[in-house]
Design a protein around this motif. Structure first.
Motif, PDB file in Angstrom:
ATOM      1  N   TRP A  28       0.843  -1.195   0.000  1.00 40.53           N
ATOM      2  CA  TRP A  28       0.000   0.000   0.000  1.00 40.53           C
ATOM      3  C   TRP A  28       0.881   1.250   0.000  1.00 40.53           C
ATOM      4  O   TRP A  28       0.664   2.181  -0.796  1.00 40.53           O
ATOM      5  CB  TRP A  28      -0.934   0.004   1.215  1.00 40.53           C
ATOM      6  CG  TRP A  28      -1.602   1.328   1.389  1.00 40.53           C
ATOM      7  CD1 TRP A  28      -2.702   1.787   0.723  1.00 40.53           C
ATOM      8  CD2 TRP A  28      -1.171   2.397   2.244  1.00 40.53           C
ATOM      9  NE1 TRP A  28      -2.987   3.078   1.118  1.00 40.53           N
ATOM     10  CE2 TRP A  28      -2.061   3.462   2.052  1.00 40.53           C
ATOM     11  CE3 TRP A  28      -0.128   2.538   3.155  1.00 40.53           C
ATOM     12  CZ2 TRP A  28      -1.934   4.667   2.742  1.00 40.53           C
ATOM     13  CZ3 TRP A  28       0.009   3.735   3.837  1.00 40.53           C
ATOM     14  CH2 TRP A  28      -0.897   4.784   3.622  1.00 40.53           C
ATOM     15  N   PHE A  29       1.901   1.264   0.857  1.00 37.90           N
ATOM     16  CA  PHE A  29       2.757   2.443   0.928  1.00 37.90           C
ATOM     17  C   PHE A  29       3.564   2.608  -0.359  1.00 37.90           C
ATOM     18  O   PHE A  29       3.751   3.728  -0.840  1.00 37.90           O
ATOM     19  CB  PHE A  29       3.694   2.386   2.139  1.00 37.90           C
ATOM     20  CG  PHE A  29       4.438   3.670   2.328  1.00 37.90           C
ATOM     21  CD1 PHE A  29       3.848   4.727   2.987  1.00 37.90           C
ATOM     22  CD2 PHE A  29       5.704   3.838   1.802  1.00 37.90           C
ATOM     23  CE1 PHE A  29       4.514   5.939   3.125  1.00 37.90           C
ATOM     24  CE2 PHE A  29       6.385   5.039   1.924  1.00 37.90           C
ATOM     25  CZ  PHE A  29       5.791   6.089   2.592  1.00 37.90           C
ATOM     26  N   VAL A  30       4.039   1.520  -0.911  1.00 36.36           N
ATOM     27  CA  VAL A  30       4.795   1.582  -2.165  1.00 36.36           C
ATOM     28  C   VAL A  30       3.952   2.222  -3.267  1.00 36.36           C
ATOM     29  O   VAL A  30       4.419   3.107  -3.989  1.00 36.36           O
ATOM     30  CB  VAL A  30       5.289   0.174  -2.581  1.00 36.36           C
ATOM     31  CG1 VAL A  30       5.750   0.143  -4.036  1.00 36.36           C
ATOM     32  CG2 VAL A  30       6.405  -0.295  -1.657  1.00 36.36           C
ATOM     33  N   GLU A  31       2.706   1.803  -3.396  1.00 37.52           N
ATOM     34  CA  GLU A  31       1.814   2.403  -4.403  1.00 37.52           C
ATOM     35  C   GLU A  31       1.654   3.901  -4.171  1.00 37.52           C
ATOM     36  O   GLU A  31       1.658   4.689  -5.114  1.00 37.52           O
ATOM     37  CB  GLU A  31       0.451   1.714  -4.381  1.00 37.52           C
ATOM     38  CG  GLU A  31       0.456   0.352  -5.033  1.00 37.52           C
ATOM     39  CD  GLU A  31      -0.939  -0.257  -5.088  1.00 37.52           C
ATOM     40  OE1 GLU A  31      -1.939   0.501  -5.128  1.00 37.52           O
ATOM     41  OE2 GLU A  31      -1.018  -1.493  -5.075  1.00 37.52           O
ATOM     42  N   ARG A  32       1.506   4.282  -2.931  1.00 40.72           N
ATOM     43  CA  ARG A  32       1.355   5.693  -2.568  1.00 40.72           C
ATOM     44  C   ARG A  32       2.625   6.465  -2.934  1.00 40.72           C
ATOM     45  O   ARG A  32       2.577   7.532  -3.532  1.00 40.72           O
ATOM     46  CB  ARG A  32       1.115   5.739  -1.064  1.00 40.72           C
ATOM     47  CG  ARG A  32       0.545   6.923  -0.522  1.00 40.72           C
ATOM     48  CD  ARG A  32      -0.953   6.852  -0.255  1.00 40.72           C
ATOM     49  NE  ARG A  32      -1.378   8.215  -0.379  1.00 40.72           N
ATOM     50  CZ  ARG A  32      -2.265   8.646  -1.252  1.00 40.72           C
ATOM     51  NH1 ARG A  32      -2.900   7.824  -2.009  1.00 40.72           N
ATOM     52  NH2 ARG A  32      -2.556   9.903  -1.343  1.00 40.72           N
ATOM     53  N   ALA A  33       3.784   5.929  -2.541  1.00 39.18           N
ATOM     54  CA  ALA A  33       5.063   6.620  -2.748  1.00 39.18           C
ATOM     55  C   ALA A  33       5.438   6.710  -4.223  1.00 39.18           C
ATOM     56  O   ALA A  33       6.060   7.688  -4.642  1.00 39.18           O
ATOM     57  CB  ALA A  33       6.165   5.906  -1.974  1.00 39.18           C
ATOM     58  N   ARG A  34       5.054   5.725  -4.996  1.00 41.58           N
ATOM     59  CA  ARG A  34       5.433   5.733  -6.412  1.00 41.58           C
ATOM     60  C   ARG A  34       4.676   6.806  -7.201  1.00 41.58           C
ATOM     61  O   ARG A  34       5.062   7.136  -8.302  1.00 41.58           O
ATOM     62  CB  ARG A  34       5.244   4.351  -7.017  1.00 41.58           C
ATOM     63  CG  ARG A  34       6.320   3.410  -6.474  1.00 41.58           C
ATOM     64  CD  ARG A  34       6.662   2.289  -7.388  1.00 41.58           C
ATOM     65  NE  ARG A  34       7.869   1.624  -6.902  1.00 41.58           N
ATOM     66  CZ  ARG A  34       7.975   0.325  -6.725  1.00 41.58           C
ATOM     67  NH1 ARG A  34       6.958  -0.471  -7.003  1.00 41.58           N
ATOM     68  NH2 ARG A  34       9.110  -0.190  -6.297  1.00 41.58           N
ATOM     69  N   THR A  35       3.622   7.360  -6.636  1.00 43.41           N
ATOM     70  CA  THR A  35       2.925   8.467  -7.287  1.00 43.41           C
ATOM     71  C   THR A  35       3.464   9.811  -6.810  1.00 43.41           C
ATOM     72  O   THR A  35       3.087  10.845  -7.340  1.00 43.41           O
ATOM     73  CB  THR A  35       1.399   8.417  -7.004  1.00 43.41           C
ATOM     74  OG1 THR A  35       1.167   8.626  -5.610  1.00 43.41           O
ATOM     75  CG2 THR A  35       0.814   7.094  -7.456  1.00 43.41           C
ATOM     76  N   TYR A  36       4.335   9.781  -5.817  1.00 46.96           N
ATOM     77  CA  TYR A  36       4.882  11.019  -5.265  1.00 46.96           C
ATOM     78  C   TYR A  36       5.975  11.542  -6.196  1.00 46.96           C
ATOM     79  O   TYR A  36       6.837  10.793  -6.628  1.00 46.96           O
ATOM     80  CB  TYR A  36       5.441  10.781  -3.861  1.00 46.96           C
ATOM     81  CG  TYR A  36       5.576  12.055  -3.076  1.00 46.96           C
ATOM     82  CD1 TYR A  36       4.503  12.570  -2.370  1.00 46.96           C
ATOM     83  CD2 TYR A  36       6.764  12.751  -3.068  1.00 46.96           C
ATOM     84  CE1 TYR A  36       4.616  13.752  -1.672  1.00 46.96           C
ATOM     85  CE2 TYR A  36       6.893  13.938  -2.377  1.00 46.96           C
ATOM     86  CZ  TYR A  36       5.809  14.430  -1.672  1.00 46.96           C
ATOM     87  OH  TYR A  36       5.916  15.606  -0.984  1.00 46.96           O
ATOM     88  N   PRO A  37       5.955  12.833  -6.518  1.00 46.03           N
ATOM     89  CA  PRO A  37       6.952  13.376  -7.450  1.00 46.03           C
ATOM     90  C   PRO A  37       8.380  13.281  -6.903  1.00 46.03           C
ATOM     91  O   PRO A  37       8.606  13.440  -5.711  1.00 46.03           O
ATOM     92  CB  PRO A  37       6.551  14.848  -7.594  1.00 46.03           C
ATOM     93  CG  PRO A  37       5.293  15.036  -6.867  1.00 46.03           C
ATOM     94  CD  PRO A  37       5.017  13.831  -6.048  1.00 46.03           C
ATOM     95  N   HIS A  38       9.299  12.983  -7.792  1.00 47.21           N
ATOM     96  CA  HIS A  38      10.732  13.020  -7.511  1.00 47.21           C
ATOM     97  C   HIS A  38      11.194  11.967  -6.499  1.00 47.21           C
ATOM     98  O   HIS A  38      12.133  12.206  -5.744  1.00 47.21           O
ATOM     99  CB  HIS A  38      11.162  14.416  -7.043  1.00 47.21           C
ATOM    100  CG  HIS A  38      10.630  15.513  -7.901  1.00 47.21           C
ATOM    101  ND1 HIS A  38      10.948  15.627  -9.244  1.00 47.21           N
ATOM    102  CD2 HIS A  38       9.764  16.513  -7.632  1.00 47.21           C
ATOM    103  CE1 HIS A  38      10.324  16.680  -9.743  1.00 47.21           C
ATOM    104  NE2 HIS A  38       9.595  17.226  -8.803  1.00 47.21           N
ATOM    105  N   VAL A  39      10.538  10.819  -6.497  1.00 43.08           N
ATOM    106  CA  VAL A  39      10.924   9.724  -5.606  1.00 43.08           C
ATOM    107  C   VAL A  39      11.159   8.460  -6.424  1.00 43.08           C
ATOM    108  O   VAL A  39      10.322   8.087  -7.242  1.00 43.08           O
ATOM    109  CB  VAL A  39       9.838   9.442  -4.532  1.00 43.08           C
ATOM    110  CG1 VAL A  39      10.138   8.160  -3.770  1.00 43.08           C
ATOM    111  CG2 VAL A  39       9.719  10.608  -3.570  1.00 43.08           C
ATOM    112  N   GLU A  40      12.301   7.846  -6.202  1.00 43.80           N
ATOM    113  CA  GLU A  40      12.562   6.489  -6.685  1.00 43.80           C
ATOM    114  C   GLU A  40      12.528   5.610  -5.450  1.00 43.80           C
ATOM    115  O   GLU A  40      13.157   5.934  -4.443  1.00 43.80           O
ATOM    116  CB  GLU A  40      13.945   6.392  -7.339  1.00 43.80           C
ATOM    117  CG  GLU A  40      14.058   7.101  -8.649  1.00 43.80           C
ATOM    118  CD  GLU A  40      15.461   6.999  -9.226  1.00 43.80           C
ATOM    119  OE1 GLU A  40      16.344   6.356  -8.619  1.00 43.80           O
ATOM    120  OE2 GLU A  40      15.674   7.569 -10.289  1.00 43.80           O
TER     121      GLU A  40
END
Length: 188
Positions: A28-40
């Motif tokens: 769940w967190f990975v899906e959330r973070a992958r939509t966050y700009p400028h984050v790998e």
């Protein structure tokens, strides 16, 4: 204006227990973070990372140390067992030393009534000793098995809001540290 270089975050799944819900929370967190700009975002599952309990060097330790060294920041997904954090997570922190220093970390915790908050508070003490920066915002799931549907989604608005705030803090700190490290070594 030049393009902003993404920050590299590593999400560490701390629970290795049989029947764990950690992958649901982490995904769940990975899906959330992958939509966050400028984050790998990378994922390190400690169930699949054979770090020696005696903290000896090993190929697994070397690979883990290298990955920690390349990261700009971290997210620890932690359960709470008996009012504490999982032993595998402590071993991971203890297996590396200098590579953690001055890097930010956020926590996504889960459990029963406390939502893993006691584990998070204990981990804040551990990471402070490693010279890490624990961001203020965290994510917590109380009664975790009731918070996710069969597809791993949650309607917990507080968790969604907390995740976004925590990501913003992590990115801010990661950028600041990366910029400063480019000109000066950390004095710790």
């Amino acid at each position: 204006m030049s393009e902003i270089e993404p920050v590299r975050l590593e999400l560490i799944i701390g629970s290795t227990r049989v029947g764990r819900i950690a992958p649901v929370v982490a995904n769940w967190f990975v899906e959330r973070a992958r939509t966050y700009p400028h984050v790998e975002l990378g994922v390190i599952d400690l169930l699949e990372t054979s770090l020696p309990q005696n903290l000896d060097d090993s190929p697994a330790t070397d690979a883990f140390r290298a990955r920690v060294g390349r990261a700009h920041g971290f997210v620890a997904v932690t359960s709470e067992y008996n009012h504490g954090y999982p032993a595998a997570l402590k071993t991971a922190f203890d297996s590396v030393k200098h590579e953690w220093r001055a890097k930010p970390i956020g926590f996504v915790s889960y459990g029963g009534v406390s939502g893993g908050l006691r584990a998070t508070e204990q981990l804040r003490q551990v990471v402070a000793e490693l010279h890490m920066v624990s961001v203020r915002q965290s994510v917590s799931f109380h009664q975790v098995r009731k918070k996710f549907d069969d597809n791993g989604r949650t309607t917990d608005a507080a968790a969604v809001d907390s995740a976004d705030r925590m990501l913003a803090q992590l990115v801010w700190w990661a950028r600041a540290v990366r910029l400063h490290r480019a000109t000066e070594s950390y004095p710790g």
